[in-house]
Design an enzyme around this catalytic site. Sequence first.
Site, PDB file in Angstrom:
ATOM      1  N   TYR A 100     -14.403  20.581 -55.013  1.00 45.38           N
ATOM      2  CA  TYR A 100     -14.506  22.013 -54.672  1.00 45.38           C
ATOM      3  C   TYR A 100     -14.044  22.289 -53.254  1.00 45.38           C
ATOM      4  CZ  TYR A 100     -16.248  23.840 -58.970  1.00 45.38           C
ATOM      5  OH  TYR A 100     -16.306  24.248 -60.273  1.00 45.38           O
ATOM      6  N   VAL A 158     -12.384  33.031 -57.851  1.00 49.48           N
ATOM      7  CA  VAL A 158     -13.390  32.693 -56.832  1.00 49.48           C
ATOM      8  C   VAL A 158     -12.732  32.570 -55.456  1.00 49.48           C
ATOM      9  CG1 VAL A 158     -14.908  31.521 -58.495  1.00 49.48           C
ATOM     10  CG2 VAL A 158     -13.135  30.192 -57.323  1.00 49.48           C
ATOM     11  N   ASP A 159     -11.445  32.964 -55.355  1.00 49.95           N
ATOM     12  CA  ASP A 159     -10.657  32.670 -54.150  1.00 49.95           C
ATOM     13  C   ASP A 159     -10.761  33.694 -53.019  1.00 49.95           C
ATOM     14  OD1 ASP A 159      -8.935  34.806 -55.036  1.00 49.95           O
ATOM     15  OD2 ASP A 159      -7.772  33.377 -56.228  1.00 49.95           O
ATOM     16  N   HIS A 195     -17.574  35.259 -61.288  1.00 55.10           N
ATOM     17  CA  HIS A 195     -17.785  33.804 -61.297  1.00 55.10           C
ATOM     18  C   HIS A 195     -18.133  33.269 -59.916  1.00 55.10           C
ATOM     19  CE1 HIS A 195     -15.308  33.344 -65.295  1.00 55.10           C
ATOM     20  NE2 HIS A 195     -16.487  33.893 -65.459  1.00 55.10           N
ATOM     21  N   SER A 198      -6.557  35.155 -69.505  1.00 53.31           N
ATOM     22  CA  SER A 198      -6.288  34.738 -70.879  1.00 53.31           C
ATOM     23  C   SER A 198      -7.227  35.451 -71.848  1.00 53.31           C
ATOM     24  CB  SER A 198      -6.433  33.224 -71.001  1.00 53.31           C
ATOM     25  OG  SER A 198      -7.691  32.821 -70.523  1.00 53.31           O
TER      26      SER A 198
END
Length: 255
Positions: A71, A111-112, A127, A197
Amino acid sequence: MTTGDAQIERAVEMIAGARRVGVLSGAGVSAESRIPTFRDAMEGLWRSFDPQELATPEAFARDPERVTRWYDFRRRKCLDAQPNPGHLALADLEEVMRDRGGWVTVLTQNVDGLHQRAGSRDVVELHGSIMTWRCCESGRRFRDLPAQFEEYPPKSPEGALLRPDVVWFGEALPETALERAYEVAATCEVFLTVGTSSVVYPAAGFTQMAREHGASTIEINPDETPASEVVDLSIRGRSGEVLPLIVAGVRKALE
Ligand code: OAD
């Protein structure tokens, strides 16, 4: 006029006629910032691992050093990346709608932190965030993290293990984020689903929900997804190319 132009024009009409816009974003929106998607992140040293075996509470309990190293490697990739024209266009659209007394809320599975860095103010992180880590014992969250941790697994000042503040497989989505997402899907006039997706629930259900509440729905994705059949308008293209065209069109239409 090409089909692409006609589709952009239709999206512009839908959005320019609205004040409340919900957006669901996924990994595809960050692809043009070269953020590796979940599977692409298994590069170099990580090639032999299965992401589903690293992104679980069980994996962390079994091997916290390995999971936190992975991570942290991904966190540093995100820090090095820059928002792309797709992120910037969504931030610009938020400004346009605010000026008209409306809103744009981005529900993101990413999550960036790139939507926020591009200037989007109303972002719901479904998330979690890889930029925030939390103490496994006290639950305290830490945002100002060093460029690189000194040890793996990193420890909180209390001496307990730190973990990324992301949702792992098998964990529930944060309740407040989910409540906001349902509210947005139920009250927006246009719902845009971009770069996802559309297979991971409950996020995949938001488009359907928005539609049931009367919103016009648009998908932007280079590939067909399960959402393609559900939406009113499916635009095959990259978010970094399509979104700036749409938002420029909306600005022009509202001049
Ligand atoms: P995925 O990796 O499943 O899907 C990315 C989507 O982006 C695909 O449909 C691509 O066709 C599309 N795409 C690629 N490049 C694009 C571009 N330039 N512009 C627009 N679209 C593009 O990512 P997500 O849908 O975000 O969950 O995945 C959802 C969740 O599943 C992730 O958050 C993660 C994963 O397992 C957890 O970690 C809990």
